[in-house]
Structure formats: structure tokens, C-alpha cells
Write an enzyme that holds these catalytic residues in place. Sequence first.
Site, short mmCIF file in Angstrom:
data_model
loop_
_atom_site.label_atom_id
_atom_site.label_comp_id
_atom_site.label_asym_id
_atom_site.label_seq_id
_atom_site.Cartn_x
_atom_site.Cartn_y
_atom_site.Cartn_z
N GLY A 153 31.94 -29.36 -37.64
CA GLY A 153 33.48 -29.34 -37.69
C GLY A 153 34.03 -29.20 -36.39
N CYS A 154 35.21 -29.41 -36.54
CA CYS A 154 36.02 -29.81 -35.22
C CYS A 154 36.00 -28.10 -34.26
CB CYS A 154 37.54 -30.25 -35.27
SG CYS A 154 38.38 -29.30 -36.65
#
Length: 350
Positions: A153-154
Amino acid sequence: MTEPKCRVAIVGSTGYGGVELIRLLLQHPHVEITSVISSSSSGVPIADGYPHLNQIMVEDLDGVDVAAMKEKADVVFTATPSGVSAKLAPQLLEAGLAVIDLSGDFRLKSPDVYSKWYKKEPAAQAYLDEAVYGLAEIFGADVPGKTFISNPGCYPTATLLGLIPAVQAGWIDPATIIIDAKSGVSGAGRGLGLSVHYSEINENLAPYKLNKHQHIPEIEQVLGRIAGREVTVTFSTHLTPMTRGILSTMYATIQGGYKEEDFIGLYREYYEGRPFVRIREKGRWPATKEVWGSNYCDIGFAVDERTGRVTILSVIDNLVKGAAGQAVQNLNLMMNWDEGAGLAFTPVYP
């Protein structure tokens, strides 16, 4: 004789992550995009929804058809909302395709933890076990030759790259970690919602999903893997009035008398040879604009000798290093190409 290019398909091409994949892969030296796919807009030219692709990407969007993807592609990127890849990726793998998944469906190894945080039905345990967590600078050695990669994920990408060297070295106490993270609105996707309405986000800074963000267990899972014991963190997220970027500001108690110069030296040694992590000089801290549109992660430090705590600052472009760029990096590692292929460009500035 010219070596044939790797054929790739992109599922979820009408989302921001998907269209960023198109931007990066169109100029990749070893790749040919053979199918852009959308479950909601099949048959429509992709440039209708993204006019910036006019005369660049002229193809119509395909529907989701596993048999057709098998005929057209070698590798499939699934840039889908959570819950979709859990069902689609296994079909693609069974068809003999390699998959790089940008959703959160295969990052967490426990189906119960996934159900709790994502509120969706998890993938089968066998596929959770098979998926390689592709945090390239940390676990990149696990990727070559594999056919199923779960792209991080970011927020976890920015946060973990900022914390792991210090946690692994034992220089900070994992039990004291507090993470204050801020993201641009593109992280919320292209869908409509009150929180991303111009009048709501402009000239505003708003916290959201406090203590409930689905990236919390991902961060804790990886830190626990590094520390060799369970790790629990405080993680707060905020939406900022900018399009791209994540700034993750992390605080932890230092275990030992380490100074900023020590942290800088530790991190430079740890990330030596990794082209996309840049460590700042003492007294210089990174900003989101300095990585805009690029696959870089910039990291800086501030040690407070008075409190015995270190502040670690990490910035990325959420759509590139936090999504599409890292996915391309994982493709490069999977195929044993140069890790920077298709990613060797400078940030856009100003």
C-alpha cells in the site's frame, strides 16, 4: 534478433493507479501493453475518460475476460478496488498468467485480519500464502522468478521504508512508534465523495479513519516480521489539499545514544545500491514536491537529544512509488531486468 516484449494487461485501467501504470509502461523498454481493461467501461476508448491519452493510447477498453487475457498477455496488473482481486487473481493464476496485484487483497497473511480491517470476504489461504509481498527495497530478493506479487500500500511503503532500517538495527523501540501520515486526494481514487469535493478539501487539512485505517495491520505485520515479535503502532492519517504525495512523519524512542549522523549513515548503508531511496543530509528534510511524479522515496531525520526520540520523515508520490511505480519495479525484479527499467526519470518540479 530483437527479443520479444513482455505483453501486459491492466485491469482497472480507468482508476488513477491503472492510468498511472499506462503512463509508465508506455515508455518501458521491455513491455508492450496489449489490453486495457475496465469492468464498467468496456468498449469505450480509454481517451474518452482520460483525454490526456488522446492519440497516445487509442485502444478501446476491454471487459474482464480471463480467457481473452490469457491470449493477449503474459503478465496482468490488477489495479482494482479491494475485494475484486481476491476473486479475480486466482483465476488469472490458474490460467497460467503472472499477476501483480495493486489492491490490498493479498497483503495480509491472515484472512481473519483482512476481514476485520477491510470488511470484505478474504481470498483463500493458499493464495495469501503464495503472494510475495513486494516491498522492493526490503524483500526484492524474494521476487525474481515468482508469478504472484502483492504490491504494498501507499502509506505502508512510505512508512516501512522509513522505519525498517532502525527497527532491524535495534536503534528504536518498536513499542513507542507513532506515525503521522498525510496524503494527497488522489489516494482516495476517482470516485465521488463528500470528503474529496473541492469545497470540502480546498484550504483544509482533515484527519480520517483514525485508528481504523486498513493499512495499520499491513504496517504492523511487516514490522513484526522485521522485529521478530508482535509490533503495535499508533497510525493517524490526514487528507491534504494536494493531488499527489505522502508525507509520513514517524516518532520513536531511541535505544542508545545515536545522533542524526548515525541514522544517516545507517540508512545510507542499508539502502546502498537501491536507486529509488535517497537519504538527506543532516538538517535537510524531504518534501512531497521533491518526489512528485517519480518512483523515489526521500528520507530525513531529526534527533531530539532532550527527549531521546528520533523523528523520521519519508515522502513518496502515492501513485508512483506508492502504487504503479513500485508495481513496475516488481515487474522488473520478477523478470530479472534492470530494476530501474521504465522508471529512470526525474521528479516533476516545480
